[in-house]
Write a protein that holds these residues in place. Structure first.
Motif, PDB file in Angstrom:
ATOM      1  N   LEU A 106     -12.922   8.298 -18.626  1.00 59.60           N
ATOM      2  CA  LEU A 106     -12.381   9.071 -17.504  1.00 59.60           C
ATOM      3  C   LEU A 106     -13.192   8.844 -16.226  1.00 59.60           C
ATOM      4  CD1 LEU A 106     -11.575  12.423 -19.353  1.00 59.60           C
ATOM      5  CD2 LEU A 106      -9.916  10.747 -18.493  1.00 59.60           C
ATOM      6  N   LEU A 107     -14.494   8.721 -16.373  1.00 57.40           N
ATOM      7  CA  LEU A 107     -15.357   8.551 -15.200  1.00 57.40           C
ATOM      8  C   LEU A 107     -15.144   7.214 -14.500  1.00 57.40           C
ATOM      9  CD1 LEU A 107     -18.637  10.108 -16.632  1.00 57.40           C
ATOM     10  CD2 LEU A 107     -17.359  10.979 -14.662  1.00 57.40           C
ATOM     11  N   VAL A 108     -14.822   6.170 -15.267  1.00 64.22           N
ATOM     12  CA  VAL A 108     -14.674   4.847 -14.649  1.00 64.22           C
ATOM     13  C   VAL A 108     -13.218   4.495 -14.336  1.00 64.22           C
ATOM     14  CG1 VAL A 108     -16.764   4.014 -15.785  1.00 64.22           C
ATOM     15  CG2 VAL A 108     -14.533   3.571 -16.833  1.00 64.22           C
ATOM     16  N   SER A 109     -12.271   5.259 -14.869  1.00 65.71           N
ATOM     17  CA  SER A 109     -10.865   4.892 -14.676  1.00 65.71           C
ATOM     18  C   SER A 109     -10.078   5.909 -13.857  1.00 65.71           C
ATOM     19  CB  SER A 109     -10.179   4.712 -16.034  1.00 65.71           C
ATOM     20  OG  SER A 109     -10.185   5.930 -16.760  1.00 65.71           O
ATOM     21  N   SER A 110     -10.731   6.957 -13.383  1.00 59.27           N
ATOM     22  CA  SER A 110     -10.037   7.963 -12.586  1.00 59.27           C
ATOM     23  C   SER A 110     -10.958   8.471 -11.487  1.00 59.27           C
ATOM     24  CB  SER A 110      -9.587   9.132 -13.472  1.00 59.27           C
ATOM     25  OG  SER A 110     -10.708   9.907 -13.880  1.00 59.27           O
ATOM     26  N   GLN A 163     -14.712  19.436 -18.656  1.00 59.17           N
ATOM     27  CA  GLN A 163     -13.740  20.370 -19.224  1.00 59.17           C
ATOM     28  C   GLN A 163     -12.710  19.643 -20.080  1.00 59.17           C
ATOM     29  OE1 GLN A 163     -12.218  22.469 -15.817  1.00 59.17           O
ATOM     30  NE2 GLN A 163     -13.883  23.987 -15.825  1.00 59.17           N
ATOM     31  N   LYS A 164     -12.297  18.454 -19.640  1.00 56.41           N
ATOM     32  CA  LYS A 164     -11.284  17.699 -20.382  1.00 56.41           C
ATOM     33  C   LYS A 164     -11.773  17.243 -21.753  1.00 56.41           C
ATOM     34  CE  LYS A 164      -8.734  15.984 -16.362  1.00 56.41           C
ATOM     35  NZ  LYS A 164      -8.409  14.798 -15.517  1.00 56.41           N
ATOM     36  N   VAL A 165     -13.078  17.125 -21.893  1.00 55.70           N
ATOM     37  CA  VAL A 165     -13.608  16.687 -23.191  1.00 55.70           C
ATOM     38  C   VAL A 165     -14.315  17.827 -23.934  1.00 55.70           C
ATOM     39  CG1 VAL A 165     -13.802  14.275 -22.485  1.00 55.70           C
ATOM     40  CG2 VAL A 165     -15.760  15.802 -22.171  1.00 55.70           C
TER      41      VAL A 165
END
Length: 266
Positions: A218-222, A231-233
């Motif tokens: 998520l950090l590298v693709s969004s 929160q998402k994880v």
């Protein structure tokens, strides 16, 4: 694939007899009872039986009383089919039964459709379907063999695989060991012991690893903020998330995103 047939119905006078085989591999799935002669011995196969004939092996099968219904396909390959089947631990020239056979009929019906229509890239799709088919067949055969040897442990392992999938596909849930254990109706301690026996890591370790891997993606693709990713994880405490993230990656979450964004490593 050289030929394929789905839901073929034969009367009691129909008999396949090829003393020298068909020259290619043949997979047969019998919906009804069948008699197969193997090495001069007549073997009665129950409904939902399978056999994989190798190219030069004699083939003789029939049902002289009621006829039979079957699905089948002939196939060859550029690579070594025999070693592939050995790797999957699938028997050849031996009849075996399958209890969960829904995937067999589903895939053979798709194979027949591809073979008849020959749409764009049909050969590539047939190759993919065949690979998937034999892997699914190997899994089901392995499960049944394990169940015969140890029915309790095999059934328990299947329950754990279902629970594991539930946990790892819902990383945002604030799982506790008690909640995980409830998925298989076991105590916290018994669940933890068996989970590690089955999957070679504790449920807590695997959950953390899965969460951090998802966070990295998520950090590298969004463009999500660190608190949103946390929160998402499944982390309500951003400090706790950052500490675990740095312990596993060597970087703080924000720094990791800045370093690797856009490098397509995922």
């Amino acid at each position: 694939m050289n030929a394929v047939g789905y839901d073929y119905k034969h009367d009691n006078n129909f008999k396949i007899e090829r003393p020298y085989g068909s020259g290619d591999y043949l997979f047969l799935f019998f919906i009804t009872e069948i008699t197969i002669d193997i090495e001069g011995v007549s073997i009665n196969g129950k409904p939902n039986s399978c056999i994989i004939f190798t190219p030069d092996h004699s083939q003789k099968y029939y049902n002289a009383k009621n006829g039979f219904i079957n699905d089948w396909f002939h196939f060859t390959a550029n690579n070594n089919v025999e070693s592939f089947l050995e790797k999957l631990d699938l028997p050849t020239n031996t009849i075996f039964s399958i209890s969960d056979f829904s995937f067999i009929r589903f895939i053979i019906k798709k194979l027949e459709r591809e073979f008849i229509r020959k749409d764009m890239f049909w050969q590539e799709n047939v190759s993919a379907l065949l690979n998937n088919f034999f892997i699914e067949l190997a899994r089901e055969n392995k499960y049944q063999n394990n169940y015969i040897e140890d029915p309790h442990n095999t059934a328990l392992y299947e329950k754990f695989k279902i629970a594991r999938e539930e946990i790892l596909t819902n990383l945002q849930v604030p799982w506790t060991i008690e909640e995980m254990a409830s998925l298989v109706a076991l105590s916290r301690s018994r669940f933890s012991i068996l989970y590690k026996d089955f999957f070679n890591q504790s449920p807590k370790e695997e959950l953390i690893r899965a969460r951090i891997n998802r966070a990295k993606y998520l950090l590298v693709s969004s463009n999500s903020q660190v608190k949103d990713v946390a929160q998402k994880v499944g982390y309500d405490n951003i400090y706790h998330f950052s500490k675990q993230f740095k312990r596993m990656t060597g970087h703080a979450p924000g720094r990791y995103g800045a370093l690797y964004k856009g490098n397509n490593q995922f």
